[in-house]
Design a protein around this motif. Sequence first.
Motif, short mmCIF file in Angstrom:
data_model
loop_
_atom_site.label_atom_id
_atom_site.label_comp_id
_atom_site.label_asym_id
_atom_site.label_seq_id
_atom_site.Cartn_x
_atom_site.Cartn_y
_atom_site.Cartn_z
N SER A 50 38.00 29.87 -34.18
CA SER A 50 38.54 28.79 -33.34
C SER A 50 38.69 29.24 -31.89
CB SER A 50 39.89 28.28 -33.88
OG SER A 50 40.94 29.18 -33.59
N LYS A 51 39.07 30.50 -31.70
CA LYS A 51 39.20 31.03 -30.34
C LYS A 51 37.83 31.12 -29.66
CE LYS A 51 43.47 33.40 -31.31
NZ LYS A 51 44.21 34.67 -31.40
N LEU A 52 36.85 31.57 -30.40
CA LEU A 52 35.50 31.66 -29.85
C LEU A 52 34.96 30.27 -29.53
CD1 LEU A 52 33.10 33.37 -29.05
CD2 LEU A 52 32.42 33.45 -31.45
N LEU A 53 35.15 29.32 -30.45
CA LEU A 53 34.70 27.95 -30.20
C LEU A 53 35.42 27.35 -28.99
CD1 LEU A 53 34.43 26.59 -33.86
CD2 LEU A 53 32.53 26.97 -32.26
N HIS A 54 36.70 27.66 -28.84
CA HIS A 54 37.45 27.15 -27.69
C HIS A 54 36.85 27.66 -26.37
CE1 HIS A 54 40.73 25.86 -25.15
NE2 HIS A 54 40.80 27.08 -24.68
N PHE A 55 36.47 28.92 -26.33
CA PHE A 55 35.87 29.46 -25.11
C PHE A 55 34.48 28.89 -24.88
CE2 PHE A 55 39.11 32.76 -25.78
CZ PHE A 55 39.74 32.66 -24.55
N ILE A 56 33.77 28.57 -25.95
CA ILE A 56 32.45 27.98 -25.83
C ILE A 56 32.53 26.53 -25.35
CG2 ILE A 56 30.46 27.16 -27.19
CD1 ILE A 56 30.77 29.74 -28.86
#
Length: 132
Positions: A50-56
Amino acid sequence: MPTILKNIDCTDIDKIVDLFNKAKSSDNILTEIEIENLKPFTNKSLVGLSKLLHFINPNVYPIWDSKICKYFFSNGFYSKIGNISIYLEYIDAIKETIKSGLPNEFNSIKKQLGYEVTDVRLIELAIFLKSV
């Protein structure tokens, strides 16, 4: 305590890249199966993903962590934190909140931050702060 990525699973790197590109270039949310396919890339962690998707794509994907999950599920939240269906419901709830219009208090929070944030991040941050 979050863990660092130790063994990145790049078995299906082309598929992973395609899914991350889809997440980046669209307002459409990835499906449960697509998210499940990405989890091995982040130590099988929905929180990390979720953190990676948020940055993407911060306009679409909020961060999902134990504090956010505990806010909604005070009892037994550990069994729910890795549940993709619940994360997708959380995303939908944030989208609906934004559609309905954010309360005026959120504008003052934005000003106090001193930097630009998306509405998704603003809601997630408010929930996080309320859960502390």
